[in-house]
Design a protein around this motif. Structure first.
Motif, mmCIF file in Angstrom:
data_model
loop_
_atom_site.group_PDB
_atom_site.id
_atom_site.type_symbol
_atom_site.label_atom_id
_atom_site.label_comp_id
_atom_site.label_asym_id
_atom_site.label_seq_id
_atom_site.Cartn_x
_atom_site.Cartn_y
_atom_site.Cartn_z
ATOM 1 N N THR B 248 3.221 4.758 11.385
ATOM 2 C CA THR B 248 3.710 5.855 10.487
ATOM 3 C C THR B 248 4.932 5.496 9.723
ATOM 4 O O THR B 248 5.587 6.031 8.866
ATOM 5 C CB THR B 248 3.840 7.281 11.315
ATOM 6 N N MET B 249 5.636 4.491 10.648
ATOM 7 C CA MET B 249 6.836 3.967 9.725
ATOM 8 C C MET B 249 6.871 2.444 9.627
ATOM 9 O O MET B 249 6.388 1.656 10.841
ATOM 10 C CB MET B 249 7.989 4.544 10.832
ATOM 11 N N ARG B 295 1.184 2.463 2.109
ATOM 12 C CA ARG B 295 1.964 3.797 1.850
ATOM 13 C C ARG B 295 1.219 4.842 1.987
ATOM 14 O O ARG B 295 1.420 6.216 2.114
ATOM 15 C CB ARG B 295 2.583 3.669 0.454
ATOM 16 N N GLU B 296 -0.067 4.830 1.951
ATOM 17 C CA GLU B 296 -1.237 5.829 2.259
ATOM 18 C C GLU B 296 -0.969 6.457 3.603
ATOM 19 O O GLU B 296 -0.641 7.823 3.852
ATOM 20 C CB GLU B 296 -2.765 5.488 1.956
ATOM 21 N N ALA B 298 1.656 5.371 5.854
ATOM 22 C CA ALA B 298 3.169 5.217 6.500
ATOM 23 C C ALA B 298 3.796 6.586 6.005
ATOM 24 O O ALA B 298 3.411 6.805 4.747
ATOM 25 C CB ALA B 298 3.370 4.304 6.218
ATOM 26 N N GLU B 299 4.542 7.351 6.645
ATOM 27 C CA GLU B 299 5.252 8.243 6.286
ATOM 28 C C GLU B 299 6.444 7.935 5.719
ATOM 29 O O GLU B 299 7.164 8.567 4.922
ATOM 30 C CB GLU B 299 5.310 9.238 7.368
ATOM 31 N N GLN B 300 6.960 6.838 6.168
ATOM 32 C CA GLN B 300 8.416 6.534 5.792
ATOM 33 C C GLN B 300 8.559 4.804 5.946
ATOM 34 O O GLN B 300 7.816 4.247 6.819
ATOM 35 C CB GLN B 300 9.520 7.103 6.368
ATOM 36 N N LYS B 316 10.987 0.304 -3.315
ATOM 37 C CA LYS B 316 11.162 1.468 -3.863
ATOM 38 C C LYS B 316 9.740 1.359 -5.206
ATOM 39 O O LYS B 316 9.142 2.557 -5.510
ATOM 40 C CB LYS B 316 12.309 2.089 -4.320
ATOM 41 N N VAL B 319 6.582 1.683 -3.743
ATOM 42 C CA VAL B 319 6.216 2.897 -2.913
ATOM 43 C C VAL B 319 5.891 4.181 -4.087
ATOM 44 O O VAL B 319 5.208 5.110 -3.819
ATOM 45 C CB VAL B 319 7.395 3.231 -2.071
ATOM 46 N N MET B 322 6.469 7.910 -3.665
ATOM 47 C CA MET B 322 5.545 8.724 -2.774
ATOM 48 C C MET B 322 6.094 8.820 -1.398
ATOM 49 O O MET B 322 5.506 9.722 -0.697
ATOM 50 C CB MET B 322 4.023 8.000 -2.541
ATOM 51 N N ARG B 323 6.938 7.846 -0.754
ATOM 52 C CA ARG B 323 7.348 8.187 0.432
ATOM 53 C C ARG B 323 9.037 7.785 0.481
ATOM 54 O O ARG B 323 9.501 7.198 -0.528
ATOM 55 C CB ARG B 323 6.752 7.038 1.427
#
Lengths: 186, 354
Positions: B248-249, B295-296, B298-300, B316, B319, B322-323
């Motif tokens: 998730t990270m 990125r789907e 992963a939260e960050q 960036k 991404v 989106m996150r």
């Protein structure tokens, strides 16, 4: 298994080559090894040091910022690096050139008059390998056989005549380390 | 084949020789001087040429000439020297010539220092010299990977007729690690029918040129270059994924920083945190595809660099807002310490609480 070893002294004491010998021996035992020298702006006769990491895991940063073992070949090296040694670590002091004691009480410290002992063996240049012999005995990081085998690779063929005296130096260091261990346990 | 212990700088030299490089022009600068030192000895052994130029500007233009004549050719330097080479690199890119340039990055800007850094990222991947061009940029993270990527560097340069830069830092250049060299089989450079090797009694005229004085023609040349860069973007993105599947990270780091981040990922996993690492191997073309994919889930993201935040811009862009994309960096020749990066990871993972 993980050892981050810092060897420090002044230029000409064999600091970098001792580190390479150790790294080579680790490689021969199929361990993960990395060796890195300090390459700052040093003056002639100034200090030299190198870090060697030997581990059974892949090595992240090769820079040894928190050594488990410090080999101090001269006084400035001891003073500079002793605070960085991890608690429970090991400091090997070349007492031929260092007339002070370490301030640390939470590490093992072994004092060895390496230069004087090397003179007794007839070659002042093997002081580093006397200390290396002690390191091998006290940590078991690599075997003495691997180091002896590595000497053949690290030394150019024309210097292979120096292998016996280096072997003697390693053995001398090992004996001293054994005595140190006996003293501790008695 | 037995392993040997090799310095990163020496591995660059040996890797180049094995990739068929026979010409090296350069000028010494710490922390890459062991590379020219190595090649000064090695090139004559294989019938190649090592030449210490009078300056980095001269070296870049010698590379220009040798590349135009079809040779596999290389130069290397660090920060300030690479800056001096930029005029020549722009000409080489404009004339579409293959060559390999090594930048063993040190602390900057200006004279800076000789300690390891990643602060020439912008210069390497966004242009560096004048005009609208790109370098293919490879970022190894170990001495073994240096050996492996040198072959690819020369192949990619020839395949696309484009300069390739190998981007590393002082630590990678100075450190020794075991490498598997494999059999000594030396690659041959491919046929280069465009190379200016002399007309030989009535052959077609071959011209190496970056001058397009008529704007219409220069625009046409730029469009052709842009199409080539698009092809490279589509085909040559490379990266390594480490424990990203359920992460998730995501940490993003290249070169030496990626080694440190791998240890951080392991520490985080040991504490039950779903953290993974993406290590770009090409920093141009940037491995946008993998970022878009992860990125789907992963939260960050946390980008870790040895500069004040350069590659983070490419993360960036991938991404696309989106996150959240966070940053941790050390600069000026300082290196991140795993413990500190882990502290940052923990803080972010727990929603900003330490």
């Amino acid at each position: 298994m993980f050892e981050g070893i810092l060897i420090a002294g002044f230029g000409g004491q064999g600091v970098l080559s001792t580190g390479q010998l150790l790294a080579y021996a680790g490689m021969m035992e199929d361990k993960h090894v990395a060796w890195i020298p300090s390459y700052g702006p040093e003056m002639r006769g100034g200090t030299a040091n190198c870090g060697i990491t030997i581990s059974d895991q892949p090595i992240s940063s090769p820079v040894v910022s928190e050594p488990t073992v410090l080999i101090a070949m001269n006084r400035p090296s001891l003073e500079k690096f002793e605070p960085a040694v991890v608690p429970g670590g090991l400091i090997l002091v070349n007492s031929s050139l260092i007339n002070i004691k370490t301030k640390r009480t939470d590490v093992r410290t072994v004092y060895m008059p390496a230069n004087d002992l090397a003179e007794e063996l007839g070659n002042s240049k093997v002081a580093n390998n006397i200390i290396l012999g002690a390191l091998l005995e006290l940590t078991g990081v690599v075997s003495a056989d691997a180091v002896l085998e590595s000497l053949k690779k690290v030394l150019p063929p024309k210097r292979h005549n120096l292998i016996p005296v280096n072997a003697e130096a390693l053995e001398k260091g090992r004996e001293l380390a054994c005595k140190f261990k006996e003293k501790k346990s008695s | 084949m037995a392993k040997v212990l090799m310095k990163g700088n020496e591995a660059l030299g040996e890797g180049a020789v094995r990739a068929g490089c026979r010409y090296f022009f350069g000028y010494p600068i710490t922390p890459q001087s062991e590379l020219p030192h190595y090649l000064a000895k090695r090139m004559p052994e294989v019938g190649g040429l090592y030449l210490q130029s009078e300056s980095e500007t001269a070296a870049a233009n010698m590379v220009f000439g040798a590349a135009g004549a079809g040779a596999r050719v290389m130069t290397s330097s660090s920060g300030p020297g690479i800056s001096l080479m930029q005029e020549g690199i722009s000409y080489i890119a404009g004339a579409e010539l293959p060559c390999v340039i090594v930048n063993m990055i040190r602390g900057g800007p200006g004279l800076g220092n000789i300690a390891p850094a990643q602060s020439d990222y912008f210069q390497a991947v966004k242009g560096g010299g004048h005009g609208d061009y790109r370098l293919i940029c490879l970022a190894p993270a170990s001495v073994q990977e240096i050996i492996d990527l040198m072959q690819d560097a020369f192949d990619l340069a020839d395949k696309y007729r484009n300069p390739v830069m190998l981007l590393a830092d002082g630590v990678l250049g100075q450190m020794m690690e075991p490498v598997e060299l494999g059999e000594e089989k030396i690659a041959e450079a491919p046929e280069k029918p465009w190379a200016a090797t002399g007309r030989k009694k009535g052959g077609p005229k071959r011209l190496i040129n970056s001058l397009y004085i008529v704007p219409e023609e220069c625009e046409k040349h730029n469009i052709k270059l842009a199409q080539k860069y698009d092809t490279i973007r589509r085909n040559e993105q490379r990266w390594e994924e480490y424990r990203v599947d359920d992460a998730t990270m995501i940490l993003v780091a290249f070169g030496t920083c990626a080694r440190i981040c791998k240890a951080v990922v392991d520490s985080a996993r040991n504490e039950g945190m779903a953290v993974g690492l993406i290590r770009p191997i090409t920093v141009w073309p940037y491995p946008t595809d993998v970022i878009t994919r992860v990125r789907e889930k992963a939260e960050q993201f946390l980008v870790v660099e040895m500069n004040m935040g350069q590659m983070i811009e490419d993360v960036k862009l991938a991404v696309e807002g989106m996150r959240p994309v966070h940053f941790y960096g050390r600069s000026g020749g300082m290196m991140p310490v795993a413990r500190d990066v882990f502290g940052e990871v923990k803080k972010l993972y727990n929603g900003g609480a330490a």
